[in-house]
Design a protein around this motif. Structure first.
Motif, PDB file in Angstrom:
ATOM      1  N   PRO A  45      31.447  18.179  -8.587  1.00 25.42           N
ATOM      2  CA  PRO A  45      32.310  19.150  -9.106  1.00 25.42           C
ATOM      3  C   PRO A  45      31.963  19.639  -9.248  1.00 25.42           C
ATOM      4  N   LYS A  46      32.319  21.096  -9.167  1.00 29.82           N
ATOM      5  CA  LYS A  46      31.743  22.173  -9.974  1.00 29.82           C
ATOM      6  C   LYS A  46      32.848  22.497 -11.192  1.00 29.82           C
ATOM      7  N   GLY A  47      31.523  22.981 -12.844  1.00 30.07           N
ATOM      8  CA  GLY A  47      31.870  22.891 -13.792  1.00 30.07           C
ATOM      9  C   GLY A  47      31.320  21.428 -14.348  1.00 30.07           C
ATOM     10  N   ALA A  48      31.302  20.590 -13.711  1.00 29.72           N
ATOM     11  CA  ALA A  48      30.490  18.795 -14.458  1.00 29.72           C
ATOM     12  C   ALA A  48      29.099  19.044 -14.968  1.00 29.72           C
ATOM     13  N   THR A  49      28.915  17.980 -16.145  1.00 24.49           N
ATOM     14  CA  THR A  49      27.374  18.192 -16.948  1.00 24.49           C
ATOM     15  C   THR A  49      27.062  16.737 -16.562  1.00 24.49           C
ATOM     16  N   LEU A  50      25.490  17.001 -16.303  1.00 25.75           N
ATOM     17  CA  LEU A  50      24.620  16.521 -16.135  1.00 25.75           C
ATOM     18  C   LEU A  50      23.405  16.677 -16.923  1.00 25.75           C
ATOM     19  N   VAL A  51      23.257  15.091 -18.022  1.00 25.10           N
ATOM     20  CA  VAL A  51      21.542  15.084 -18.024  1.00 25.10           C
ATOM     21  C   VAL A  51      20.804  14.637 -16.820  1.00 25.10           C
ATOM     22  N   ILE A  52      19.966  14.887 -17.042  1.00 24.52           N
ATOM     23  CA  ILE A  52      18.531  14.799 -16.147  1.00 24.52           C
ATOM     24  C   ILE A  52      17.136  14.683 -17.085  1.00 24.52           C
ATOM     25  N   ALA A  53      17.087  13.430 -17.253  1.00 23.53           N
ATOM     26  CA  ALA A  53      15.769  12.584 -18.219  1.00 23.53           C
ATOM     27  C   ALA A  53      14.495  12.612 -16.990  1.00 23.53           C
ATOM     28  N   GLY A  54      13.708  13.152 -17.943  1.00 24.60           N
ATOM     29  CA  GLY A  54      11.969  13.500 -17.082  1.00 24.60           C
ATOM     30  C   GLY A  54      11.148  12.740 -18.184  1.00 24.60           C
ATOM     31  N   ILE A  55      11.547  11.130 -17.825  1.00 24.97           N
ATOM     32  CA  ILE A  55       9.992  10.079 -18.895  1.00 24.97           C
ATOM     33  C   ILE A  55       9.037   9.836 -18.497  1.00 24.97           C
TER      34      ILE A  55
END
Lengths: 333, 125
Positions: free
Chosen positions: A315-325
């Protein structure tokens, strides 16, 4: 048996040549920035026998902590050695020499392993040792050639196949303000369709992999555990028959480190019940350590589309971590 | 198209190998007709035929390996404004997202957008 010995001897000749040439390239590279010294080749050749004794696993309690300490010490020692040869070398030079020294080390070890078994088979006149060696030789030669071919991109600082995760993160964070969060690791905040993305990658364009585990732990700590998901992007070993650059989706920590970084991510994700998504680009060992092929480069855009689909499922307002390994050599941000 | 080309090459190879073998056989037979039987003739045809095929095969493999070795990484520079892009051979110091000056067409920011090894060398740059 004579034919086996003949074949192994022939392969050994090629391995000797590869190992010698790799060592020469390391010497040549370091000589450019090193202090003039006649001892330089001897010191580098001696250092190729450098080893690390892995912690005892009979009592596995606390082994990750011990392993992390050992890996940090190993890296520190290698970097100290390079700086002792070339005190004026820049950080990028040291990162680069660390990588090419590792390649020369692997080639030297492969050569020594094959030579050891060959001499052992010859001495004991054992057809079993020689047969096993002869049977496994095509695989050994394949790995040796992959490492040998990796020398060129590492010397020229060209992006390698393993860097596809870092490339995805770089594409996501390009143009945004970033800061260093852990050793050789940077983080940037990106907003996409009213969702907050915290993008992590190793700091390029040097040939480093950074400490993504430590970075993710810190981010979770800073956000007091309020992270809705972690998406990890990495290169994965393809099986024979699979296409280079094909994408696979799964769950779990997509990172190929010896243990400590992966442990930290899994530990934090489990503690805060954060779902871990894994997106991988399939490639062979040779593809992973040699110049990035177009098929792998093109896979980065398809991965971004997959990330967007995952992000939009929140949903809107969510926080995600995107890790480029992966190794960020030749990839800026 | 590529399959047809490969098929033509294989047929041409087989024909040339056969002609070469037959020519050698004719030359040998004209020298010492009496001592050769039909079995010997067939054996010579087979041996020479396969030797020729193997030599051609080695030649083609070497040619392909040479072509692979000459593959050069490509750097693609793109304008962030008008999306005009140009390709060139990788130069030392290039890295992805490196600033490359202003665009000649619109004055926008040119950056290195891609560095990769092309799949087909002939089609690139």
């Amino acid at each position: 048996m004579i034919i086996w010995m003949w074949n192994i001897r022939k392969a050994l000749k090629i391995l000797t040549e590869m190992s010698t040439k790799a060592t020469d390239r390391v010497i040549e590279g370091i000589s450019k920035v090193a202090d003039k010294s006649s001892e330089l080749p001897t010191r580098i050749k001696t250092f190729l026998d450098f080893f690390a004794i892995y912690p005892v696993d009979l009592d596995p309690s606390g082994i990750i902590r011990k392993l992390e300490h050992l890996l940090n010490t190993e890296r520190k020692r290698i970097r100290e050695f390079i700086l002792s040869l070339a005190p004026k070398a820049s950080k990028q030079d040291v990162d680069n020499f660390e990588n090419i020294l590792a390649i020369a080390h692997v080639l030297n070890m492969i050569y020594k392993y094959v030579r050891h078994n060959f001499i052992l088979g010859e001495k004991t006149k054992s057809p079993f040792i020689l047969m096993q060696l002869e049977m496994i030789m095509p695989l050994i030669m394949k790995y040796a050639k992959a490492y040998y071919n990796a020398l060129e991109p590492f010397i020229n600082l060209q992006p390698i196949g393993d860097g596809v995760g870092a490339l995805v993160a770089a594409k996501l964070m390009y143009g945004q303000k970033y800061e260093r969060i852990a050793e050789d690791t940077i983080v940037a905040e990106v907003f996409f369709e009213e969702r907050r993305l915290i993008v992590i990658k190793a700091e390029g364009p040097s040939g480093v992999v950074g400490k993504p585990g430590e970075a993710i732990s810190k981010i979770i700590e800073i956000n007091k555990g309020n992270i809705d998901g972690i998406v990890m992007i990495d290169a994965a070993m393809k099986l024979e028959g699979e296409e280079v650059g094909s994408i696979a989706e799964g769950v779990g920590a997509a990172i190929g480190d010896p243990g400590p970084e992966k442990y930290k991510i899994e530990e934090e994700a489990t503690r805060h019940k954060i779902p871990l998504y894994a997106l991988v680009v399939k490639e062979s060992l040779e593809d992973a350590i040699t110049i990035m092929k177009k098929e792998i480069f093109d896979a980065a855009d398809r991965i971004i589309e997959k990330i967007k689909a995952i992000v939009m499922s929140y949903p809107k307002g969510a926080t995600l971590v995107i890790a480029g390994i992966g190794n960020t050599m030749g990839i800026g941000q | 198209m590529r399959n047809v080309k490969a098929l033509i090459i294989i047929i041409a190879l087989l024909c040339s190998a056969l002609i070469f073998t037959l020519l050698v056989l004719v030359a040998i037979n004209s020298e010492m007709r009496s001592s050769f039987t039909l079995f010997n003739d067939v054996m010579i045809v087979f041996v020479l035929f396969f030797v020729t095929i193997m030599i051609f095969n080695q030649y083609i493999t070497r040619k392909q390996t040479k072509a692979m070795r000459t593959a050069q990484p490509v750097t693609r520079i793109t304008c962030q404004n008008c999306k005009y892009s140009e390709k060139r051979i990788f130069q030392s110091g290039d890295y992805i997202f490196k600033y490359q000056g202003s665009c000649l067409k619109c004055g926008g920011k040119m950056i290195i957008e891609a560095i990769y090894l092309p799949s087909q060398v002939k089609n690139e740059v």
